[in-house]
Design a protein around this motif. Structure first.
Motif, PDB file in Angstrom:
ATOM      1  N   GLU A  91       0.840  -1.190   0.000  1.00  0.00           N
ATOM      2  CA  GLU A  91       0.000   0.000   0.000  1.00  0.00           C
ATOM      3  C   GLU A  91       0.879   1.245   0.000  1.00  0.00           C
ATOM      4  O   GLU A  91       2.100   1.163   0.172  1.00  0.00           O
ATOM      5  CB  GLU A  91      -0.895   0.022   1.244  1.00  0.00           C
ATOM      6  N   VAL A  98       4.202   1.066   2.015  1.00  0.00           N
ATOM      7  CA  VAL A  98       4.198   0.236   3.213  1.00  0.00           C
ATOM      8  C   VAL A  98       3.717  -1.163   2.859  1.00  0.00           C
ATOM      9  O   VAL A  98       3.011  -1.367   1.861  1.00  0.00           O
ATOM     10  CB  VAL A  98       3.302   0.819   4.337  1.00  0.00           C
ATOM     11  N   THR A 100       1.488  -4.150   4.444  1.00  0.00           N
ATOM     12  CA  THR A 100       0.492  -4.406   5.493  1.00  0.00           C
ATOM     13  C   THR A 100       0.184  -5.900   5.562  1.00  0.00           C
ATOM     14  O   THR A 100      -0.172  -6.518   4.557  1.00  0.00           O
ATOM     15  CB  THR A 100      -0.799  -3.617   5.231  1.00  0.00           C
ATOM     16  N   THR A 122      -3.411  -6.211  12.692  1.00  0.00           N
ATOM     17  CA  THR A 122      -2.807  -5.774  11.435  1.00  0.00           C
ATOM     18  C   THR A 122      -1.499  -5.069  11.753  1.00  0.00           C
ATOM     19  O   THR A 122      -1.368  -4.385  12.774  1.00  0.00           O
ATOM     20  CB  THR A 122      -3.718  -4.813  10.643  1.00  0.00           C
ATOM     21  N   SER A 124       1.625  -2.750   9.723  1.00  0.00           N
ATOM     22  CA  SER A 124       2.127  -2.076   8.521  1.00  0.00           C
ATOM     23  C   SER A 124       3.518  -1.535   8.803  1.00  0.00           C
ATOM     24  O   SER A 124       3.734  -0.867   9.821  1.00  0.00           O
ATOM     25  CB  SER A 124       1.198  -0.931   8.110  1.00  0.00           C
TER      26      SER A 124
END
Length: 706
Positions: A91, A98, A100, A122, A124
């Motif tokens: 992303e 990044v 993720t 999650t 990132s």
């Protein structure tokens, strides 16, 4: 309650001000004689004077009291967690690539298969980092829960809840850090019925809790620790630099996490209220009885309920300053919104006092406390210590405090460089003083010529709104200058207050300065109407020659809705106007060229110095504010200055945008002489020498074209 032999509990105060049981939000009704347990006094009455006694004995005593009476005990043995990466996505966040990962932590339920616990997480991290990165992890809501909230709330309510600035993930990404979100409800449900489910129900095999069993806050903290276990295996994460953040009930959980797991490096505790950073013994906002009620009791140990029954808050063997003390020596930032917007339920002052009460333990361990026992004015950041506090003007959110937190946290948390560094850019707001009359005029030049020249130069580079600071006395001394302000406003540029007569606060009583400031307002009101003109630029950058005078004028400004237009870049541009007029009168082109070169050199040196001083003070560059004047030499030099700013990577922004930098919330504390630029005062207040550069001297201008 049967186990406690309690038939009923006291009702807590009501958040509805019209209720007969309305909670107290009046500071005058709070007892001034609150006696808190001493965190440095052993149970046998012996004082803790050495760090080793804290680590070996007193700290363990406090943990035992919190375990037994407040939050409950985590079982000696808990199931293992096997982490599965469900998906990996590339992303771009805030222009930064990044990676993720969505993860699920499968908790071993072989001892009781009827209950399944799958922890959602999650993570990132920057795609182009050259090594493991720090990570800020929040206790957050699932995407589904967020969408449900957005459907129920208006735009105004959403703004109050989430703020209108950049998302915290974007701000963290710009620091080169990673970010993570743990969904607490996937560890343990946020209700009493769920106590026979989730991780608590799994360990208890579906049976009710014992009196000192853990509640949801400890369970959520346990989940955060299991996420940190995973981070220790992920090569993209520097697991020794992981911070924890939470808001409201999750702010409570974040503080519990910091206290109980020393692996977490830093804590950002948002509006945590009762059961978090707020002192229990303060009769303000939420109380013990509220947390023991049917809607919140599941957060705590069963034993906690007795303090809303036969016992009272004063029977508690601990208070929340001791929970903060258990985080020592690691840094903790306590955040709150304003009582007017967020409400008083979380008790901003009570949370501040929690930080104050933890201070002696931090000092014992060689760290710095909050630095003040006086509750600070709103938006005043106390961030010189290892305990920090700031109350923003927004609602129930940490959003407005993220920039201040990150500035403070960067003292502790370091990250590797990116393989492809981001382009270095700086930001600066241009401001002009002394409208409409500054300095003498060369033959043939009018004030309106100066106005038009400056405006056209700014418009040529598409400058955003540039504030001009007015001394209305100039309209009386030179009536022909009156159209200057209209030209400025017609260009879309705003005006601010520079006092009526350019009065020096250091040389005059506060009362006289206030009168002069107010005398300037009719002119500003006529020119600006309902637009924001309540910005003050102190003449000569003199904000008071004594601390008493400085404090008095700041209280006056706050009472009249003013903001101070600080300055970080000033190179004495005003001093070039008189020699320029002399050179023109003598037609001395060599002298004019010398002035031009000196102007550019002075501006370049000032920019370099300001960036270096900001890096020294804050570990980063800040949004700068440049002081200029509407003098005759600006008609010659402003295009060159704008080109210099472009070459040096300075992007033009507005004064309000610059003033939103959290650095400006850190008000310098000086014994006297609040003079000079904001950076000058900040360096002096911290007893820090500026980055060495040759001093900027203007004395040579006196000799030009003599």
């Amino acid at each position: 309650m049967d186990l406690l032999h309690i038939a009923s509990l006291r009702n807590g105060p009501d958040g509805d001000p019209k209720s007969p049981r309305a909670a107290n939000f009046d500071e005058s009704k709070v007892s001034a004689n609150i006696k808190l347990p001493d965190p440095l006094l052993l149970s046998d009455g012996k004082r803790v004077a050495m760090p080793q006694l804290w680590w070996d004995q007193r700290r363990l005593e406090i943990f035992e009291l919190f375990n037994r009476e407040i939050y409950g005990r985590v079982p000696k043995e808990t199931p293992g967690v096997k982490w599965e990466i469900v998906s990996t996505t590339n992303e771009t966040v805030a222009g930064i690539p990044v990676v993720t990962k969505k993860l699920v932590g499968h908790v071993d339920n072989s001892s009781y298969p009827l209950i399944t616990v799958d922890i959602q997480l999650t993570l990132s991290t920057p795609a182009k980092a050259t090594g493991p990165v720090p990570v800020m992890m929040e206790f957050g809501l699932s995407a589904e829960a967020l969408e449900a909230i957005k459907k129920r709330l208006s735009e105004a309510q959403l703004q109050a809840l989430f703020g209108d600035g950049p998302k915290w993930q974007e701000e963290v990404a710009r620091m080169g850090w990673g970010y993570a979100t743990l969904i607490p409800a996937t560890v343990q449900a946020d209700n009493g019925a769920g106590l026979t489910e989730g991780i608590i129900g799994l360990v208890n095999k579906g049976q009710p809790r014992k009196l000192d069993d853990w509640g949801a806050l400890r369970a959520w903290a346990w989940g955060a620790s299991r996420a940190l276990d995973y981070f220790e295996t992920d090569k993209a994460v520097d697991a020794k630099q992981v911070g924890i953040e939470g808001l409201s009930r999750y702010g409570k959980a974040a503080l519990v996490t910091m206290a109980y797991d020393p692996r977490f490096a830093i804590g950002f505790i948002g509006s945590s209220g009762a059961g978090g950073a707020k002192i229990w013994r303060r009769n303000f906002g939420e109380q013990v009885e509220n947390v023991a009620s049917t809607s919140e009791y599941h957060w705590m140990a069963g034993n906690f309920l007795q303090y809303a029954g036969p016992l009272t808050v004063n029977d508690l063997p601990v208070d929340q300053h001791e929970l903060i003390a258990l985080c020592a020596p690691r840094p903790v930032f306590i955040s709150s919104g304003s009582q007017q917007v967020e409400g008083g339920w979380v008790d901003a002052k009570g949370m501040f006092l929690g930080g104050v009460g933890a201070g002696p333990v931090y000092k014992l361990l060689g760290k710095r406390d909050l630095g003040s026992t006086e509750f600070p004015p709103i938006e005043t950041a106390l961030i010189d210590g290892d305990i920090a506090f700031r109350q923003h003007t927004g609602g129930h959110t940490t959003g407005p405090n993220w920039p201040t937190f990150l500035t403070w946290a960067s003292r502790y948390i370091k990250c590797p460089a990116l393989a492809e560094p981001l382009a270095t850019t700086h930001e600066v707001a241009l401001t002009f003083d002394d409208l409409p009359v500054h300095g003498s005029l060369p033959p043939g030049m009018t004030r309106l010529d100066i106005a038009n020249s400056i405006i056209h130069s700014l418009q040529a580079v598409h400058a955003p709104q540039v504030y001009g600071f007015v001394n209305a006395q100039g309209l009386q001394t030179e009536p022909a200058s009156a159209p200057f302000l209209k030209l400025w406003r017609d260009a879309g540029f705003p005006l601010g207050n520079h006092t009526f007569s350019h009065m020096d606060l250091d040389a005059n009583p506060v009362e006289r300065f206030e009168e002069d400031l107010l005398a300037n307002e009719p002119t500003l009101n006529d020119a600006m109407g309902n637009n924001d003109w309540r910005w003050l630029r102190f003449p000569f950058l003199h904000e008071g020659d004594t601390s008493e005078k400085h404090r008095a004028i700041n209280e006056f400004l706050a009472g009249h809705g003013y903001k101070v237009a600080e300055v970080t870049v000033s190179f004495g541009d005003y001093a070039y106007n008189e020699p320029y007029a002399r050179c023109l009168a003598k037609n001395n082109q060599q002298g004019i060229e010398k002035l031009k070169q000196g102007y550019v050199d002075g501006a370049a040196l000032s920019l370099q110095q300001s960036v270096a001083d900001a890096e020294l003070l804050y570990g980063r560059d800040i949004r700068h504010i440049m002081l200029l004047h509407v003098g005759s030499f600006q008609t010659v030099m402003l295009p060159s200055l704008l080109e210099l700013l472009h070459q040096r990577g300075f992007h033009l922004i507005t004064l309000p945008e610059a003033a939103s930098d959290p650095a400006y919330s850190m008000h310098p504390d000086l014994p006297s002489k609040y003079d000079g630029t904001f950076l000058d005062k900040s360096l002096a207040s911290r007893h820090v020498a500026p980055v060495h550069n040759p001093p900027l001297s203007l004395a040579w201008l006196e000799e030009v074209c003599r």
